[in-house]
Design a protein around this motif. Sequence first.
Motif, PDB file in Angstrom:
ATOM      1  N   ALA A   1       0.861  -1.188   0.000  1.00 51.23           N
ATOM      2  CA  ALA A   1       0.000   0.000   0.000  1.00 51.23           C
ATOM      3  C   ALA A   1       0.893   1.233   0.000  1.00 51.23           C
ATOM      4  CB  ALA A   1      -0.904   0.007   1.226  1.00 51.23           C
ATOM      5  N   ILE A   2       0.541   2.203  -0.828  1.00 58.59           N
ATOM      6  CA  ILE A   2       1.250   3.482  -0.871  1.00 58.59           C
ATOM      7  C   ILE A   2       0.260   4.561  -0.462  1.00 58.59           C
ATOM      8  CG2 ILE A   2       2.500   5.144  -2.298  1.00 58.59           C
ATOM      9  CD1 ILE A   2       3.277   2.815  -4.122  1.00 58.59           C
ATOM     10  N   ASN A   3       0.612   5.276   0.594  1.00 57.63           N
ATOM     11  CA  ASN A   3      -0.272   6.327   1.113  1.00 57.63           C
ATOM     12  C   ASN A   3      -1.693   5.794   1.321  1.00 57.63           C
ATOM     13  OD1 ASN A   3       1.930   8.115   0.963  1.00 57.63           O
ATOM     14  ND2 ASN A   3       1.464   8.547  -1.162  1.00 57.63           N
ATOM     15  N   GLN A   4      -1.776   4.609   1.888  1.00 59.21           N
ATOM     16  CA  GLN A   4      -3.019   3.928   2.253  1.00 59.21           C
ATOM     17  C   GLN A   4      -3.848   3.453   1.069  1.00 59.21           C
ATOM     18  OE1 GLN A   4      -5.013   6.521   5.034  1.00 59.21           O
ATOM     19  NE2 GLN A   4      -3.501   6.126   6.625  1.00 59.21           N
ATOM     20  N   ASN A   5      -3.234   3.340  -0.111  1.00 58.19           N
ATOM     21  CA  ASN A   5      -3.900   2.801  -1.297  1.00 58.19           C
ATOM     22  C   ASN A   5      -3.202   1.517  -1.722  1.00 58.19           C
ATOM     23  OD1 ASN A   5      -5.821   4.977  -1.773  1.00 58.19           O
ATOM     24  ND2 ASN A   5      -4.032   6.211  -2.292  1.00 58.19           N
ATOM     25  N   ILE A   6      -3.963   0.417  -1.763  1.00 58.40           N
ATOM     26  CA  ILE A   6      -3.400  -0.867  -2.168  1.00 58.40           C
ATOM     27  C   ILE A   6      -2.979  -0.792  -3.634  1.00 58.40           C
ATOM     28  CG2 ILE A   6      -3.898  -3.320  -2.539  1.00 58.40           C
ATOM     29  CD1 ILE A   6      -3.813  -2.698   0.373  1.00 58.40           C
ATOM     30  N   ILE A   7      -1.780  -1.303  -3.926  1.00 61.14           N
ATOM     31  CA  ILE A   7      -1.266  -1.338  -5.296  1.00 61.14           C
ATOM     32  C   ILE A   7      -1.281  -2.792  -5.779  1.00 61.14           C
ATOM     33  CG2 ILE A   7       0.676  -0.776  -6.809  1.00 61.14           C
ATOM     34  CD1 ILE A   7      -0.623   1.653  -5.367  1.00 61.14           C
ATOM     35  N   SER A   8      -2.025  -3.051  -6.824  1.00 63.86           N
ATOM     36  CA  SER A   8      -2.100  -4.390  -7.394  1.00 63.86           C
ATOM     37  C   SER A   8      -0.726  -4.821  -7.898  1.00 63.86           C
ATOM     38  CB  SER A   8      -3.096  -4.395  -8.560  1.00 63.86           C
ATOM     39  OG  SER A   8      -3.092  -5.638  -9.201  1.00 63.86           O
ATOM     40  N   LYS A   9      -0.412  -6.093  -7.709  1.00 60.38           N
ATOM     41  CA  LYS A   9       0.900  -6.611  -8.116  1.00 60.38           C
ATOM     42  C   LYS A   9       1.171  -6.373  -9.604  1.00 60.38           C
ATOM     43  CE  LYS A   9       3.935 -10.538  -7.521  1.00 60.38           C
ATOM     44  NZ  LYS A   9       4.139 -11.816  -6.861  1.00 60.38           N
ATOM     45  N   SER A  10       0.126  -6.345 -10.401  1.00 56.47           N
ATOM     46  CA  SER A  10       0.308  -6.124 -11.842  1.00 56.47           C
ATOM     47  C   SER A  10       0.837  -4.718 -12.153  1.00 56.47           C
ATOM     48  CB  SER A  10      -1.003  -6.365 -12.592  1.00 56.47           C
ATOM     49  OG  SER A  10      -2.006  -5.482 -12.152  1.00 56.47           O
ATOM     50  N   TYR A  11       0.769  -3.789 -11.188  1.00 57.18           N
ATOM     51  CA  TYR A  11       1.258  -2.425 -11.384  1.00 57.18           C
ATOM     52  C   TYR A  11       2.603  -2.161 -10.713  1.00 57.18           C
ATOM     53  CZ  TYR A  11      -3.359  -1.324 -13.172  1.00 57.18           C
ATOM     54  OH  TYR A  11      -4.505  -1.307 -13.908  1.00 57.18           O
ATOM     55  N   TRP A  12       3.169  -3.133 -10.017  1.00 57.49           N
ATOM     56  CA  TRP A  12       4.408  -2.913  -9.275  1.00 57.49           C
ATOM     57  C   TRP A  12       5.553  -2.431 -10.163  1.00 57.49           C
ATOM     58  CZ3 TRP A  12       5.059  -7.502  -5.309  1.00 57.49           C
ATOM     59  CH2 TRP A  12       4.036  -7.415  -4.365  1.00 57.49           C
ATOM     60  N   SER A  13       5.636  -2.918 -11.391  1.00 57.37           N
ATOM     61  CA  SER A  13       6.761  -2.516 -12.257  1.00 57.37           C
ATOM     62  C   SER A  13       6.562  -1.122 -12.856  1.00 57.37           C
ATOM     63  CB  SER A  13       6.981  -3.535 -13.363  1.00 57.37           C
ATOM     64  OG  SER A  13       5.844  -3.613 -14.194  1.00 57.37           O
ATOM     65  N   SER A  14       5.322  -0.658 -12.937  1.00 55.90           N
ATOM     66  CA  SER A  14       5.068   0.648 -13.555  1.00 55.90           C
ATOM     67  C   SER A  14       4.723   1.752 -12.554  1.00 55.90           C
ATOM     68  CB  SER A  14       3.934   0.529 -14.584  1.00 55.90           C
ATOM     69  OG  SER A  14       2.739   0.106 -13.961  1.00 55.90           O
ATOM     70  N   GLN A  15       4.322   1.387 -11.344  1.00 52.67           N
ATOM     71  CA  GLN A  15       3.962   2.384 -10.317  1.00 52.67           C
ATOM     72  C   GLN A  15       5.229   3.002  -9.740  1.00 52.67           C
ATOM     73  OE1 GLN A  15       0.753   3.335  -9.089  1.00 52.67           O
ATOM     74  NE2 GLN A  15       1.931   4.918  -8.071  1.00 52.67           N
ATOM     75  N   LEU A  16       5.420   4.304  -9.972  1.00 50.15           N
ATOM     76  CA  LEU A  16       6.606   4.997  -9.482  1.00 50.15           C
ATOM     77  C   LEU A  16       6.321   5.629  -8.124  1.00 50.15           C
ATOM     78  CD1 LEU A  16       7.873   6.755 -12.722  1.00 50.15           C
ATOM     79  CD2 LEU A  16       8.609   4.575 -11.750  1.00 50.15           C
ATOM     80  N   LEU A  17       7.297   5.540  -7.254  1.00 49.08           N
ATOM     81  CA  LEU A  17       7.198   6.167  -5.940  1.00 49.08           C
ATOM     82  C   LEU A  17       7.543   7.649  -6.059  1.00 49.08           C
ATOM     83  CD1 LEU A  17       8.974   3.360  -3.947  1.00 49.08           C
ATOM     84  CD2 LEU A  17       6.550   3.924  -3.847  1.00 49.08           C
ATOM     85  N   GLN A  18       6.993   8.429  -5.156  1.00 48.89           N
ATOM     86  CA  GLN A  18       7.241   9.865  -5.113  1.00 48.89           C
ATOM     87  C   GLN A  18       7.915  10.217  -3.787  1.00 48.89           C
ATOM     88  OE1 GLN A  18       6.383  11.845  -7.792  1.00 48.89           O
ATOM     89  NE2 GLN A  18       5.774   9.915  -8.751  1.00 48.89           N
ATOM     90  N   GLU A  19       8.640  11.310  -3.776  1.00 45.80           N
ATOM     91  CA  GLU A  19       9.278  11.808  -2.555  1.00 45.80           C
ATOM     92  C   GLU A  19       8.252  11.872  -1.429  1.00 45.80           C
ATOM     93  OE1 GLU A  19      12.123  13.367  -0.004  1.00 45.80           O
ATOM     94  OE2 GLU A  19      12.534  12.817  -2.086  1.00 45.80           O
ATOM     95  N   GLY A  20       8.584  11.301  -0.275  1.00 47.68           N
ATOM     96  CA  GLY A  20       7.732  11.370   0.906  1.00 47.68           C
ATOM     97  C   GLY A  20       6.633  10.325   0.987  1.00 47.68           C
ATOM     98  N   ASP A  21       6.549   9.423   0.000  1.00 41.19           N
ATOM     99  CA  ASP A  21       5.517   8.388   0.047  1.00 41.19           C
ATOM    100  C   ASP A  21       5.640   7.544   1.308  1.00 41.19           C
ATOM    101  OD1 ASP A  21       4.130   9.005  -2.264  1.00 41.19           O
ATOM    102  OD2 ASP A  21       5.081   7.452  -3.486  1.00 41.19           O
ATOM    103  N   GLN A  22       4.498   7.131   1.828  1.00 42.19           N
ATOM    104  CA  GLN A  22       4.420   6.226   2.971  1.00 42.19           C
ATOM    105  C   GLN A  22       4.013   4.857   2.427  1.00 42.19           C
ATOM    106  OE1 GLN A  22       4.850   7.211   6.380  1.00 42.19           O
ATOM    107  NE2 GLN A  22       5.671   9.030   5.408  1.00 42.19           N
ATOM    108  N   VAL A  23       4.917   3.890   2.531  1.00 42.58           N
ATOM    109  CA  VAL A  23       4.683   2.555   1.991  1.00 42.58           C
ATOM    110  C   VAL A  23       4.476   1.584   3.140  1.00 42.58           C
ATOM    111  CG1 VAL A  23       5.621   0.716   0.534  1.00 42.58           C
ATOM    112  CG2 VAL A  23       6.151   3.105   0.005  1.00 42.58           C
ATOM    113  N   LEU A  24       3.463   0.731   2.991  1.00 40.35           N
ATOM    114  CA  LEU A  24       3.204  -0.310   3.971  1.00 40.35           C
ATOM    115  C   LEU A  24       3.305  -1.647   3.267  1.00 40.35           C
ATOM    116  CD1 LEU A  24       2.314  -1.118   6.833  1.00 40.35           C
ATOM    117  CD2 LEU A  24      -0.059  -0.911   6.039  1.00 40.35           C
ATOM    118  N   LEU A  25       4.176  -2.521   3.792  1.00 39.74           N
ATOM    119  CA  LEU A  25       4.315  -3.878   3.281  1.00 39.74           C
ATOM    120  C   LEU A  25       3.675  -4.833   4.273  1.00 39.74           C
ATOM    121  CD1 LEU A  25       8.054  -3.838   2.153  1.00 39.74           C
ATOM    122  CD2 LEU A  25       6.025  -3.201   0.840  1.00 39.74           C
ATOM    123  N   ILE A  26       2.796  -5.678   3.755  1.00 38.92           N
ATOM    124  CA  ILE A  26       2.117  -6.655   4.602  1.00 38.92           C
ATOM    125  C   ILE A  26       2.440  -8.041   4.078  1.00 38.92           C
ATOM    126  CG2 ILE A  26      -0.110  -7.453   5.460  1.00 38.92           C
ATOM    127  CD1 ILE A  26      -1.114  -4.565   4.740  1.00 38.92           C
TER     128      ILE A  26
END
Length: 67
Positions: free
Chosen positions: A36-61
């Motif tokens: 999850a990035i900034n409390q939004n779940i990111i589908s695994k199919s988008y992991w290679s294209s989803q770019l992180l931004q400065e200050g993002d809060q990432v949660l790994l479960i």
Amino acid sequence: MKVTVNHKSYVLDEACSVEQMLSVVLQNEAKGIAVAINQNIISKSYWSSQLLQEGDQVLLIKATQGG
């Protein structure tokens, strides 16, 4: 670029994808992980294209077995 992963700060290259971040943070294969990035779940199919931004809060479960 600085991001926070599970309440720990990391400095990553600019234009870092979720997939690239996982290889830095986990240092092994990311199996059984939800992201999850900034409390939004990111589908695994988008992991290679989803770019992180400065200050993002990432949660790994990590999925676990048991009851």
